[in-house]
Design an enzyme around this catalytic site. Sequence first.
Site, PDB file in Angstrom:
ATOM      1  N   CYS A 234      30.375  38.603  39.913  1.00  0.00           N
ATOM      2  CA  CYS A 234      29.369  38.792  40.950  1.00  0.00           C
ATOM      3  C   CYS A 234      29.447  40.302  41.565  1.00  0.00           C
ATOM      4  O   CYS A 234      30.701  40.608  42.209  1.00  0.00           O
ATOM      5  CB  CYS A 234      29.853  37.846  42.359  1.00  0.00           C
ATOM      6  SG  CYS A 234      29.164  38.423  43.884  1.00  0.00           S
TER       7      CYS A 234
ATOM      8  N   MET B  45      21.504  41.293  44.089  1.00  0.00           N
ATOM      9  CA  MET B  45      22.982  41.287  43.428  1.00  0.00           C
ATOM     10  C   MET B  45      23.367  42.271  42.941  1.00  0.00           C
ATOM     11  O   MET B  45      22.857  43.343  42.357  1.00  0.00           O
ATOM     12  CB  MET B  45      22.816  39.926  42.442  1.00  0.00           C
ATOM     13  CG  MET B  45      21.965  38.665  42.647  1.00  0.00           C
ATOM     14  SD  MET B  45      20.416  38.925  42.685  1.00  0.00           S
ATOM     15  CE  MET B  45      19.937  38.797  40.892  1.00  0.00           C
TER      16      MET B  45
END
Length: 387
Positions: free
Chosen positions: A104, A314
């Site tokens: 992430c 993201m």
Amino acid sequence: MAFQAQLRIPATYMRGGTSKGVFFNLTDLPAAAQVAGEARDNLLLRVIGSPDPYGKQTDGMGGATSSTSKTVIIAKSSQANHDIDYLFGQVAIDKAVIDWSGNCGNLTSAVGAFAINNGLVESSRIPDNGVVTVRVWQANIEKTILVHVPITNGEVQETGDFELDGVTFPAAEVRLDFVDPADGEGALFPSGNLVDELDVAGIGVLKVTMINAGIPTIFVNAEDIGYKGTELQEAINSDVAALEKLELIRAHGALKMGLINHLNEAQKRQHTPKLAFVAPPSNYLASSGKEVSASEIDLLVRAMSMGKLHHAMMGTAAVAIGTAASIPGTLVNLAAGGGALHAVQFGHPSGTLKVGAESNKVEGDWQVTKVTMSRSARILMEGWVRV
């Protein structure tokens, strides 16, 4: 009925970039959960509140979106010349699944601060005032990330005037350097091609750029799948047929990239690869009501995350965007006007983001040495999570 007391585990709830997650020091987890396996997964699923057939994660720490259904485990690094090991788990909302296949990028901006606050960075490396570079080993993808954390009066500085589209309030800027972010041994393009043809059942043949940088990502031209690249979440996430079509494209891309062996395996691998669609610059209204002008961006990008259109971008997908933009001939590069591009500012549903990449050709193959972007992070709550 026998009473069973809840577990009480030290934890920190943090925002990193446009995501939120529950952070743990590895040694604070119960012994059975300090190693990969069913015990760890079951514990973290319960912390987040999954699986939840209602899709709300009411009985856990999750926020019922892919951006807020996340866990992080930090440990003193086992790698030479690194400070910490960072392991990320993307938790499904309605399924008993934690996807450990990727990183992430947004929460990466918070791992440096967590490490410093938990004594995992040598105190001699932390200045009274300045910036400390936390050397992170990203354990999911086995890559190095440098997190530049601002320090004021010997402590992590969290407040500041850095504004990040997709985050309501300003904070301190945290710069991230993703070092050699390509998967494997520098192989950016799994097929060896900058552009491939992807034959998707029921849809037809699509031009795609498939790249392994930051996170495996499939890029497609927005117009080829019926979009403009200016769409916001409600235009796609409320359209069941559109979500099924986009997931079908993603599954076919995952198969062609060699990430799965059969199409149905994509259901259990939701975190990777990502699917994104690109378009040349255009004026649009961001989700906050902010006007984004075509003159201030190089291209438009919309990306899918865990089966839904992401509300912003993201961080790992931004790495893929920056890398692909820097290589002439990819769909991302062409959408941005083509040519040699060392940095691009792209428009996403919440606003804009700038990302830079250093790439070059070595013996006929493209390689990327570093991708840089800025995010922000802060502690939201700290103490113990009950399970």
